[in-house]
Scaffold this motif. Structure first.
Motif, PDB file in Angstrom:
ATOM      1  N   VAL A 116      10.484  -2.172  -8.215  1.00 57.73           N
ATOM      2  CA  VAL A 116       9.952  -0.890  -7.752  1.00 57.73           C
ATOM      3  C   VAL A 116       9.337  -1.021  -6.362  1.00 57.73           C
ATOM      4  CG1 VAL A 116       8.122   0.799  -8.169  1.00 57.73           C
ATOM      5  CG2 VAL A 116       9.574   0.059 -10.057  1.00 57.73           C
ATOM      6  N   VAL A 117       8.676  -2.153  -6.114  1.00 54.11           N
ATOM      7  CA  VAL A 117       8.046  -2.350  -4.805  1.00 54.11           C
ATOM      8  C   VAL A 117       9.108  -2.423  -3.714  1.00 54.11           C
ATOM      9  CG1 VAL A 117       6.522  -3.794  -3.422  1.00 54.11           C
ATOM     10  CG2 VAL A 117       6.122  -3.569  -5.888  1.00 54.11           C
ATOM     11  N   ASN A 177       0.809  -1.225   0.000  1.00 52.68           N
ATOM     12  CA  ASN A 177       0.000   0.000   0.000  1.00 52.68           C
ATOM     13  C   ASN A 177       0.843   1.276   0.000  1.00 52.68           C
ATOM     14  OD1 ASN A 177       0.968  -0.120   2.589  1.00 52.68           O
ATOM     15  ND2 ASN A 177      -1.035  -0.203   3.596  1.00 52.68           N
ATOM     16  N   VAL A 178       2.178   1.163   0.124  1.00 49.46           N
ATOM     17  CA  VAL A 178       3.006   2.378   0.061  1.00 49.46           C
ATOM     18  C   VAL A 178       3.147   2.860  -1.378  1.00 49.46           C
ATOM     19  CG1 VAL A 178       4.300   1.674   2.090  1.00 49.46           C
ATOM     20  CG2 VAL A 178       5.253   1.206  -0.171  1.00 49.46           C
ATOM     21  N   LEU A 179       2.786   2.021  -2.353  1.00 46.49           N
ATOM     22  CA  LEU A 179       2.898   2.398  -3.763  1.00 46.49           C
ATOM     23  C   LEU A 179       1.595   3.002  -4.262  1.00 46.49           C
ATOM     24  CD1 LEU A 179       5.499   0.550  -3.850  1.00 46.49           C
ATOM     25  CD2 LEU A 179       4.823   0.092  -6.218  1.00 46.49           C
ATOM     26  N   SER A 192       1.866   3.964 -10.060  1.00 51.23           N
ATOM     27  CA  SER A 192       3.233   3.433 -10.069  1.00 51.23           C
ATOM     28  C   SER A 192       3.228   1.928 -10.327  1.00 51.23           C
ATOM     29  CB  SER A 192       3.926   3.727  -8.737  1.00 51.23           C
ATOM     30  OG  SER A 192       4.069   5.102  -8.537  1.00 51.23           O
ATOM     31  N   ILE A 193       2.283   1.215  -9.713  1.00 51.32           N
ATOM     32  CA  ILE A 193       2.165  -0.226  -9.920  1.00 51.32           C
ATOM     33  C   ILE A 193       1.826  -0.519 -11.376  1.00 51.32           C
ATOM     34  CG2 ILE A 193       0.833  -2.285  -9.336  1.00 51.32           C
ATOM     35  CD1 ILE A 193       0.547  -1.242  -6.526  1.00 51.32           C
ATOM     36  N   LYS A 194       0.880   0.247 -11.913  1.00 48.28           N
ATOM     37  CA  LYS A 194       0.469   0.048 -13.304  1.00 48.28           C
ATOM     38  C   LYS A 194       1.641   0.300 -14.255  1.00 48.28           C
ATOM     39  CE  LYS A 194      -3.634   1.415 -14.453  1.00 48.28           C
ATOM     40  NZ  LYS A 194      -4.820   2.244 -14.847  1.00 48.28           N
ATOM     41  N   LEU A 196      -3.155  -8.946  -3.596  1.00 47.25           N
ATOM     42  CA  LEU A 196      -2.219  -8.038  -2.950  1.00 47.25           C
ATOM     43  C   LEU A 196      -2.416  -6.589  -3.385  1.00 47.25           C
ATOM     44  CD1 LEU A 196       1.105 -10.117  -3.138  1.00 47.25           C
ATOM     45  CD2 LEU A 196      -0.291  -9.667  -1.124  1.00 47.25           C
ATOM     46  N   GLY A 197      -3.172  -6.390  -4.467  1.00 42.68           N
ATOM     47  CA  GLY A 197      -3.452  -5.021  -4.906  1.00 42.68           C
ATOM     48  C   GLY A 197      -2.849  -4.638  -6.231  1.00 42.68           C
TER      49      GLY A 197
END
Length: 426
Positions: free
Chosen positions: A416-417, A138-140, A144-146, A386-387
């Protein structure tokens, strides 16, 4: 415990205190540009610009856990390392000299790093969980994930492209044979992929294409080269294929693969090899100009018409030759069709576009990937929980790349994570 990979990440992102920087010999250091990561042989970062005391230097950066690693890696004998302008280490334990016996300015990071950063890094590395960062996803930001998954999807596509271009060289730059081979691999759907791969090598596509206007001969060539027509069975359809194959086998001096190559255990009925071979035969029979059709941008519905066809009526009541079963149509399912496009056609089109210098084919392949639904399997479902993004197949391909190339290999500091988790606790 600290690793060189972590130090690379720290230097690249400048995750250390930069106020009043000095070398181990008390020379003032100003970092104008930390350089660019370099993957090939030679120094770790290229084209850096560093000011040491009053002199500005342009050159390369070498990174080690200890200064003595310079000698352990035998850089003192390699002229490529004469371009190093700064030696960045976690611990300075000895003086270092170039091949010209020139002392290297050394920056020691040990006292410049946040204890929280090292603590979080060690927690990631030592965690027994398959996804040690899951508590911190959840810090991302979702964007950014996409973006990260898009990059990973492209990395995966590029790796598959390299594989396809290697196959192309094996087949003397014959794109049609390469396409047939790639399709064969995918029709195996993991369990029988090795056997289908052998078939793709054993059956020349030019022979198959020459007889593509005959339903019987296409099936005879495919089942015959698959080693499926070697028994004596009291089955009229089987016998017609067998007789036709005897003629074609002698005419072209064909050598079938062995039937024992096929895996018949722990398979769902729709994945039985005879059914997949029959479906492959229908693609060849109904689409003589297969290569031209798949390399012409099409809508998903048009591709569906190419790859999803009804096999011979014989297979309505059979899963194997000579064994009657309850009547059922054996058409390829939607999920199998999608996997065929994702794992075979999309990478093939991307590789073809690269080879021909045609960006339209590359764009078409990526567009297809983003049109197809998110793949659902035990890996992608976990990351979805996980999101991670789950909008289309481009995202699921990115997830698979993340899992196999980063998570399983503990490459947290290249992810990145992982980088965000560590940097948030500097």
């Amino acid at each position: 415990m600290i690793s060189e990979k972590l130090l690379h990440c720290i230097w690249k992102n400048q995750w250390f205190t930069k106020e009043s920087l000095k070398t181990v010999h008390k020379q003032t250091v100003s970092i104008i540009n930390q350089g660019f990561p370099h993957q090939d042989a030679g120094p770790d970062f290229k084209q850096a610009i560093i000011k040491i005391d009053d002199i500005t230097w342009a050159g390369n950066i070498e990174i080690h856990v200890r200064s003595s690693d310079w000698y352990k890696h035998e850089h003192q004998h390699d002229a490529k390392y004469n371009s190093v302008i700064l030696h960045v280490v976690y611990e300075h334990d000895c003086e270092v000299f170039t091949t010209q016996n020139i002392p290297l300015p050394t920056l020691e990071l040990q006292k410049l790093l946040s204890p929280q950063l090292l603590l979080r890094y060690n927690q990631l590395m030592e965690a027994p969980l398959p996804h040690p960062c899951e508590a911190y996803i959840n810090v991302l930001e979702p964007l950014s994930i996409k973006s990260f998954l898009t990059r990973l999807s492209f990395d995966r596509l590029t790796r598959k492209q390299t594989h396809i271009l290697d196959i192309l060289r094996t087949f003397s730059s014959d794109w049609e044979q390469t396409l047939f081979f790639i399709l064969c691999q995918s029709f195996g759907f993991k369990t029988n992929a090795p056997a289908f791969e052998l078939l793709g090598k054993a059956l020349p596509y030019k022979i198959l294409k020459k007889h593509a206007d005959s339903h019987l001969q296409v099936a005879a060539l495919i089942f015959g080269q698959a080693g499926m027509l070697e028994e004596e069975l009291e089955d009229p359809y089987y016998q017609s294929l067998q007789n036709e194959f005897l003629y074609l086998r002698a005419k072209y001096r064909l050598v079938p693969i062995e039937v024992k190559c096929w895996n018949l255990l722990r398979l769902r009925p729709h994945n039985f090899p005879c059914i997949r071979l029959a479906q492959l035969g229908e693609v060849i029979f109904y689409h003589h100009d297969l290569f031209a059709k798949v390399t012409t941008p099409n809508k998903l519905s048009s591709l569906h018409n190419i790859f999803v066809n009804k096999p011979n009526d014989y297979w309505k009541t059979h899963y194997y030759f000579g064994k009657v079963s309850r009547e059922k149509e054996k058409i390829m399912g939607e999920s199998s069709f999608h996997l065929l496009l994702i794992n075979a056609l999309v990478p093939f089109l991307y590789a073809y576009g690269t080879f021909m210098g045609n960006e339209k084919h590359q764009e078409y392949s990526i567009q297809l990937l983003e049109t197809l639904p998110f793949e659902e399997n035990h890996i992608t479902k976990k990351y979805q929980q996980l999101g991670f993004c789950a909008q289309h197949a481009g995202h699921s391909q990115g997830v698979l790349e993340l899992h196999h190339e980063y998570c399983e290999k503990k490459r947290c500091m290249e992810c990145v994570v992982g980088q965000t988790v560590v940097s948030e606790h500097r």
